[in-house]
Write an enzyme that holds these catalytic residues in place. Structure first.
Site, PDB file in Angstrom:
ATOM      1  N   SER A  56       0.834  -1.212   0.000  1.00  0.00           N
ATOM      2  CA  SER A  56       0.000   0.000   0.000  1.00  0.00           C
ATOM      3  C   SER A  56       0.869   1.263   0.000  1.00  0.00           C
ATOM      4  O   SER A  56       0.470   2.293  -0.560  1.00  0.00           O
ATOM      5  CB  SER A  56      -0.989   0.000   1.171  1.00  0.00           C
TER       6      SER A  56
ATOM      7  N   THR B 189      20.740   3.236   7.819  1.00  0.00           N
ATOM      8  CA  THR B 189      22.150   3.055   8.172  1.00  0.00           C
ATOM      9  C   THR B 189      22.301   1.653   8.757  1.00  0.00           C
ATOM     10  O   THR B 189      21.317   0.900   8.832  1.00  0.00           O
ATOM     11  CB  THR B 189      22.609   4.095   9.218  1.00  0.00           C
TER      12      THR B 189
ATOM     13  N   HIS C 114       9.033   3.329   8.807  1.00  0.00           N
ATOM     14  CA  HIS C 114       8.895   2.444   9.970  1.00  0.00           C
ATOM     15  C   HIS C 114       7.641   2.853  10.751  1.00  0.00           C
ATOM     16  O   HIS C 114       7.425   4.045  11.004  1.00  0.00           O
ATOM     17  CB  HIS C 114      10.133   2.562  10.868  1.00  0.00           C
TER      18      HIS C 114
ATOM     19  N   LEU D 108      19.705  -0.879  12.859  1.00  0.00           N
ATOM     20  CA  LEU D 108      18.328  -1.202  12.467  1.00  0.00           C
ATOM     21  C   LEU D 108      17.348  -0.134  12.965  1.00  0.00           C
ATOM     22  O   LEU D 108      17.285   0.131  14.171  1.00  0.00           O
ATOM     23  CB  LEU D 108      17.932  -2.578  13.024  1.00  0.00           C
ATOM     24  N   ASP D 109      16.608   0.443  12.033  1.00  0.00           N
ATOM     25  CA  ASP D 109      15.627   1.494  12.336  1.00  0.00           C
ATOM     26  C   ASP D 109      16.264   2.660  13.093  1.00  0.00           C
ATOM     27  O   ASP D 109      15.587   3.364  13.853  1.00  0.00           O
ATOM     28  CB  ASP D 109      14.430   0.936  13.138  1.00  0.00           C
TER      29      ASP D 109
HETATM   30  C1  GRF Z   1       3.917  -0.684   6.816  1.00  0.00           C
HETATM   31  O1  GRF Z   1       3.301  -0.479   8.063  1.00  0.00           O
HETATM   32  C2  GRF Z   1       5.381  -0.362   6.931  1.00  0.00           C
HETATM   33  O2  GRF Z   1       5.643   0.735   7.757  1.00  0.00           O
HETATM   34  C3  GRF Z   1       5.879  -1.617   7.572  1.00  0.00           C
HETATM   35  O3  GRF Z   1       5.195  -2.656   6.898  1.00  0.00           O
HETATM   36  C4  GRF Z   1       3.947  -2.158   6.453  1.00  0.00           C
HETATM   37  C5  GRF Z   1       3.875  -2.377   4.971  1.00  0.00           C
HETATM   38  O4  GRF Z   1       2.651  -2.092   4.416  1.00  0.00           O
HETATM   39  N1  GRF Z   1       7.296  -1.697   7.552  1.00  0.00           N
HETATM   40  P1  GRF Z   1       2.452  -2.081   2.848  1.00  0.00           P
HETATM   41  O5  GRF Z   1       3.079  -3.361   2.278  1.00  0.00           O
HETATM   42  O6  GRF Z   1       3.110  -0.855   2.298  1.00  0.00           O
HETATM   43  O7  GRF Z   1       0.958  -2.072   2.653  1.00  0.00           O
END
Ligand code: GRF
Length: 219
Positions: free
Chosen positions: A19, A147, A115, A150-151
């Site tokens: 999405s 980087t 994230h 992670l996150d």
């Molecule tokens: C999102 O919440 C993104 O932040 C996380 O995984 C989800 C992916 O959603 N890392 P989509 O595949 O973009 O619908």
């Protein structure tokens, strides 16, 4: 514009629903983002996001991690695919693979992630449940440079929602996702407009050090 007037070229990495990929496609189609998606890469052949990509006429690549016995080999193959498309930016959009230090270093300053938390709160997985359990009043999402931590790379933009007492993790995830769909294209647009630079793990916005992420203006 970057590279002497050429449109910013994007590689988007996905694993699932895509999405956020769709939000980027829609922003480009709606002239809110002056960029071009040159490839969508998935580690999962069944990712619905691949269907979205094909429907939009985008090039797709599948690199299934299950064929690899070591992370470094997967990353090396992914690096080759990415390099063959030579994108200006690589966008991790629900890409559920941790990338090793070598590939991150190779593309440092050119790789972004979204994230689902207000970093530095709740790095890693299961962020919505953890935010509810921690009694957070606000939760949200962050676009950041990738980087080796992670996150942990420098944040660019954040958007938030209120956490309601009745929220389940799924309720919260849905509302945060709607914010993700706004801030990811908006953050990439700042790069496309030449407003954002990455230098030594720091972000410059309009030539000035960005001390804290840009906050989504809808709230
Ligand atoms: C999102 O919440 C993104 O932040 C996380 O995984 C989800 C992916 O959603 N890392 P989509 O595949 O973009 O619908």
């Amino acid at each position: 514009m970057t590279n002497a007037g050429r449109r910013l070229s994007l590689a988007v990495l996905i694993s699932g629903g895509g999405s956020n990929l769709q939000a980027l496609i829609d922003a480009i189609d709606g002239d809110r983002l002056d960029a071009e998606i040159v490839v969508v890469i998935s580690n999962n052949a069944d990712a619905f996001g691949l269907q979205r990509a094909r429907k939009a006429g985008l090039a797709t690549e599948i690199l299934d991690h299950r064929g690899f016995d070591a992370r470094e080999r997967y990353d090396a193959e992914l690096t080759e695919i990415l390099a063959s498309y030579d994108p200006d930016l690589i966008l991790l959009a629900g890409f559920m693979r941790i990338l090793g230090a070598a590939i991150v270093r190779r593309f440092e300053g050119r790789m972004l992630n979204i994230h689902p938390s207000l970093l530095p709160r709740f790095r890693g997985l299961d962020t919505h449940r953890r935010a509810i359990e921690a009694g957070e009043k606000q939760h949200g999402c962050t676009v950041h440079y990738v980087t080796a931590t992670l996150d942990g790379g420098p944040p660019i933009m954040q958007g938030s929602v209120d956490v309601l007492e009745t929220d389940t993790p799924d309720d919260l995830a849905k509302r945060v996702l709607a914010v993700e769909h706004r801030i990811y294209p908006a953050a990439v647009a700042m790069i496309a407009e030449g407003r954002l630079q990455y230098r030594d793990e720091q972000v410059l916005l309009d030539g000035r050090l960005l001390q804290s992420p840009v906050i989504d203006s809808v709230r």
